[in-house]
Design an enzyme around this catalytic site. Structure first.
Site, PDB file in Angstrom:
ATOM      1  N   ILE A 172      33.616  42.363  43.470  1.00 27.98           N
ATOM      2  CA  ILE A 172      34.188  41.915  42.205  1.00 27.98           C
ATOM      3  C   ILE A 172      35.678  41.628  42.366  1.00 27.98           C
ATOM      4  O   ILE A 172      36.349  42.262  43.185  1.00 27.98           O
ATOM      5  CB  ILE A 172      33.919  42.954  41.085  1.00 27.98           C
ATOM      6  CG1 ILE A 172      34.157  42.355  39.697  1.00 27.98           C
ATOM      7  CG2 ILE A 172      34.723  44.228  41.316  1.00 27.98           C
ATOM      8  CD1 ILE A 172      33.562  43.199  38.583  1.00 27.98           C
ATOM      9  N   CYS A 173      36.154  40.656  41.608  1.00 31.49           N
ATOM     10  CA  CYS A 173      37.595  40.358  41.541  1.00 31.49           C
ATOM     11  C   CYS A 173      37.925  40.119  40.076  1.00 31.49           C
ATOM     12  O   CYS A 173      37.309  40.722  39.198  1.00 31.49           O
ATOM     13  CB  CYS A 173      37.954  39.179  42.442  1.00 31.49           C
ATOM     14  SG  CYS A 173      37.184  37.604  41.974  1.00 31.49           S
ATOM     15  N   ALA A 174      38.855  39.244  39.776  1.00 34.25           N
ATOM     16  CA  ALA A 174      39.213  38.970  38.385  1.00 34.25           C
ATOM     17  C   ALA A 174      38.223  38.020  37.719  1.00 34.25           C
ATOM     18  O   ALA A 174      37.792  38.247  36.594  1.00 34.25           O
ATOM     19  CB  ALA A 174      40.626  38.400  38.299  1.00 34.25           C
ATOM     20  N   THR A 232      35.860  40.950  36.796  1.00 33.10           N
ATOM     21  CA  THR A 232      36.274  42.015  35.880  1.00 33.10           C
ATOM     22  C   THR A 232      36.460  41.466  34.471  1.00 33.10           C
ATOM     23  O   THR A 232      36.189  42.158  33.487  1.00 33.10           O
ATOM     24  CB  THR A 232      37.569  42.673  36.394  1.00 33.10           C
ATOM     25  OG1 THR A 232      37.335  43.144  37.728  1.00 33.10           O
ATOM     26  CG2 THR A 232      37.980  43.848  35.532  1.00 33.10           C
ATOM     27  N   GLY A 249      35.766  35.857  39.903  1.00 29.55           N
ATOM     28  CA  GLY A 249      34.646  35.491  40.767  1.00 29.55           C
ATOM     29  C   GLY A 249      35.004  34.639  41.959  1.00 29.55           C
ATOM     30  O   GLY A 249      34.177  34.439  42.841  1.00 29.55           O
TER      31      GLY A 249
END
Length: 122
Positions: free
Chosen positions: A63-65, A91, A67
């Site tokens: 996961i990141c901010a 996220t 995708g």
């Protein structure tokens, strides 16, 4: 031909993440500002050098901010033999779904805490 990035949405993550490791590939400041409970922090720039910290026998959710970074890092993990999937929307999508975020570094900054069951997930 490029292979497609394996991707799941936040609904699927909420349902299946207990059986795997959730790796947040954002930078520490982003992670501290708000992350999915139980996520372990391994910034994108460090992931290739920290692969041995991740359980290769369990599914890995990246996961990141939003995708983008997680998609690239999912490809890296899959090429290294991991069963990995990127979390679509990152996220931000998790928060927009009404699920909680944690706002600290606490003890989830190492993958060996992956077995921690967080009651805030759901």
């Amino acid at each position: 031909m490029d292979t497609p990035t394996f991707e799941i949405d936040v609904e699927e993550l909420a349902a299946v993440r207990e059986g795997g490791t959730l790796v947040d590939v954002r930078e520490p400041g982003e992670y501290v500002a708000g992350h999915v409970p139980g996520a372990v922090l391994i910034p994108m720039g460090e992931l290739a050098n920290r692969l041995r910290e991740i359980d290769k026998t369990a599914r890995v959710f990246v996961i990141c901010a939003s995708g983008n970074r997680s998609g690239a890092m999912t490809d890296l993990l899959r090429s290294a033999g991991f069963d990995a999937a990127s979390v679509a929307g990152g996220t931000g999508a998790w928060a927009r779904s009404g699920r909680p975020l944690k706002e600290d570094l606490h003890d989830h900054d190492r993958p060996d805490h992956r077995s921690h069951r967080d009651p805030d997930l759901g």
